[in-house]
Design a protein around this motif. Structure first.
Motif, PDB file in Angstrom:
ATOM      1  N   GLU A 112       0.811  -1.216   0.000  1.00  0.00           N
ATOM      2  CA  GLU A 112       0.000   0.000   0.000  1.00  0.00           C
ATOM      3  C   GLU A 112       0.848   1.271   0.000  1.00  0.00           C
ATOM      4  OE1 GLU A 112      -2.740  -0.076   3.203  1.00  0.00           O
ATOM      5  OE2 GLU A 112      -3.904  -1.761   2.416  1.00  0.00           O
ATOM      6  N   LYS A 113       2.026   1.208   0.615  1.00  0.00           N
ATOM      7  CA  LYS A 113       2.863   2.404   0.717  1.00  0.00           C
ATOM      8  C   LYS A 113       3.877   2.519  -0.419  1.00  0.00           C
ATOM      9  CE  LYS A 113       2.538   2.750   5.767  1.00  0.00           C
ATOM     10  NZ  LYS A 113       3.310   2.791   7.041  1.00  0.00           N
ATOM     11  N   THR A 114       4.617   1.452  -0.679  1.00  0.00           N
ATOM     12  CA  THR A 114       5.723   1.521  -1.632  1.00  0.00           C
ATOM     13  C   THR A 114       5.359   1.091  -3.052  1.00  0.00           C
ATOM     14  OG1 THR A 114       6.446  -0.711  -1.025  1.00  0.00           O
ATOM     15  CG2 THR A 114       7.392   1.134   0.211  1.00  0.00           C
ATOM     16  N   HIS A 162      -3.283 -11.285  -8.005  1.00  0.00           N
ATOM     17  CA  HIS A 162      -1.955 -10.844  -8.443  1.00  0.00           C
ATOM     18  C   HIS A 162      -1.210 -10.228  -7.259  1.00  0.00           C
ATOM     19  CE1 HIS A 162      -2.604 -10.671 -13.078  1.00  0.00           C
ATOM     20  NE2 HIS A 162      -3.063 -11.785 -12.533  1.00  0.00           N
ATOM     21  N   THR A 163      -0.011 -10.716  -7.011  1.00  0.00           N
ATOM     22  CA  THR A 163       0.750 -10.316  -5.820  1.00  0.00           C
ATOM     23  C   THR A 163       1.940  -9.417  -6.129  1.00  0.00           C
ATOM     24  OG1 THR A 163       2.097 -12.327  -5.998  1.00  0.00           O
ATOM     25  CG2 THR A 163       0.123 -12.421  -4.599  1.00  0.00           C
ATOM     26  N   HIS A 164       2.376  -9.389  -7.407  1.00  0.00           N
ATOM     27  CA  HIS A 164       3.578  -8.645  -7.760  1.00  0.00           C
ATOM     28  C   HIS A 164       3.383  -7.844  -9.050  1.00  0.00           C
ATOM     29  CE1 HIS A 164       5.209 -11.707  -5.066  1.00  0.00           C
ATOM     30  NE2 HIS A 164       6.339 -11.019  -4.987  1.00  0.00           N
ATOM     31  N   SER A 165       4.147  -6.783  -9.177  1.00  0.00           N
ATOM     32  CA  SER A 165       4.350  -6.122 -10.460  1.00  0.00           C
ATOM     33  C   SER A 165       5.746  -6.489 -10.940  1.00  0.00           C
ATOM     34  CB  SER A 165       4.224  -4.604 -10.324  1.00  0.00           C
ATOM     35  OG  SER A 165       5.210  -4.093  -9.448  1.00  0.00           O
TER      36      SER A 165
END
Length: 310
Positions: free
Chosen positions: A29-31, A42-45
């Motif tokens: 949520e922050k970074t 989906h857990t990653h970009s």
């Protein structure tokens, strides 16, 4: 692949360094907040790419790249056309790791067939030791999986040879001794195939260099101090800036910098690791030979005892 034009330059091999791989980061949520419309699971970009060493342009030899992703991803086969000064890359999101196929298409002047690379997309910290894995976790969870590679062109065709050997200029000619002009002005040096870094010849050609020698005209005077109007060549050198590289060359950065993990410094560290590993292997080999010798002596002693008992 375009039909060949001209002849091949015999006895010449030219290479160009580049980097390929992927960078992944978990949603946070922050970074790294999850963009709207991204599936809940989906857990990653992540980003998969091919780019020049030190981010230099490689579109003068690489025209386009085809990325083949996992079949569950919409439009999983994608073609990325080269844009000068930018990497060939794809941005996506997901939850699983898989193998990515990258097919390299070269510029028409090369008349070279496409080549294929394979890269395993990594979303989770990895490494040879727990310390390496922990270092990734402490890096905000960003997982960097990059590979240094060298593209080798054996005996390129004449038109492509001219392209490969027509550059090796700095971004600006401000580093010239006389300080004149921009990169394409009168102060810019004109490179030749004889001194282009990354070109070698089996017929006694040049070695790969870290700097290039050029010359500029000067005016000399006679003993009486008069101008004799006979220009002489005074050499000067264009050097890489802050350990960087020149455009259209095979140079490698001298030292590591943020976002640039491949350099001569990295090379020396890897060489040192290999030397340490060799010493360790030699020590293990020595210990094994000593143990084997002891066992051999014990075996001979037992055989002797059995012979006496018989």
């Amino acid at each position: 692949m375009a039909p060949p034009t001209g002849k091949r330059v015999k006895g010449v091999q030219i290479f160009r360094p580049f980097v390929y791989g992927s960078t992944a980061k978990p949603f946070d949520e922050k970074t790294n907040p999850k963009p709207p419309g991204v599936p809940d699971d989906h857990t990653h970009s992540w980003t998969v790419f091919i780019k020049g060493i030190d981010d230099v342009d490689i579109t003068y030899w690489l025209r386009r790249v085809q990325f083949k992703l996992h079949e569950s991803i919409p439009n999983h086969v994608r073609m990325v056309e080269g844009i000068k000064g930018q990497p060939f890359q794809i941005h996506e999101t997901g939850w699983g790791e898989f193998e990515i196929t990258m097919k390299l298409y070269y510029v028409p002047e090369s008349s070279e067939k496409p080549q294929t690379l394979y890269h395993h997309l990594r979303l989770h910290p990895f490494g040879r030791t727990e310390e390496e894995k922990e270092a990734m976790r402490l890096n905000g969870g960003e997982v960097i999986s990059w590979v240094y590679e060298e593209q080798i062109f054996n005996e390129p065709y004449e038109p492509f040879y001219e392209i490969l050997t027509s550059g090796a200029l700095p971004p600006s000619a401000s580093t010239l001794k006389d300080g004149s002009g921009g990169g394409g002005g009168s102060g810019a040096a004109t490179p030749t195939s004889a001194n282009t870094p990354g070109a070698s010849s089996s017929k006694g050609g040049n070695k790969k260099g870290h700097e290039r020698s050029h010359s500029r005209a000067s005016v000399s005077t006679n003993k009486d101090g008069k101008n004799n109007n006979e220009p002489k060549e005074e050499p000067f050198v264009i050097q890489r800036s802050e350990g960087g590289v020149l455009e259209r060359s095979a140079m490698i950065p001298l030292v590591n910098r943020p976002g640039q993990p491949f350099s001569r410094e990295t090379e020396q560290l890897e060489i040192q690791k290999l030397k340490e590993a060799k010493l360790k292997v030699d020590e293990m080999k020595k210990q094994m030979m000593e143990d084997l010798e002891k066992k051999q002596k014990r075996l001979e002693a037992l055989r002797a005892e059995n012979a006496q008992a018989a």
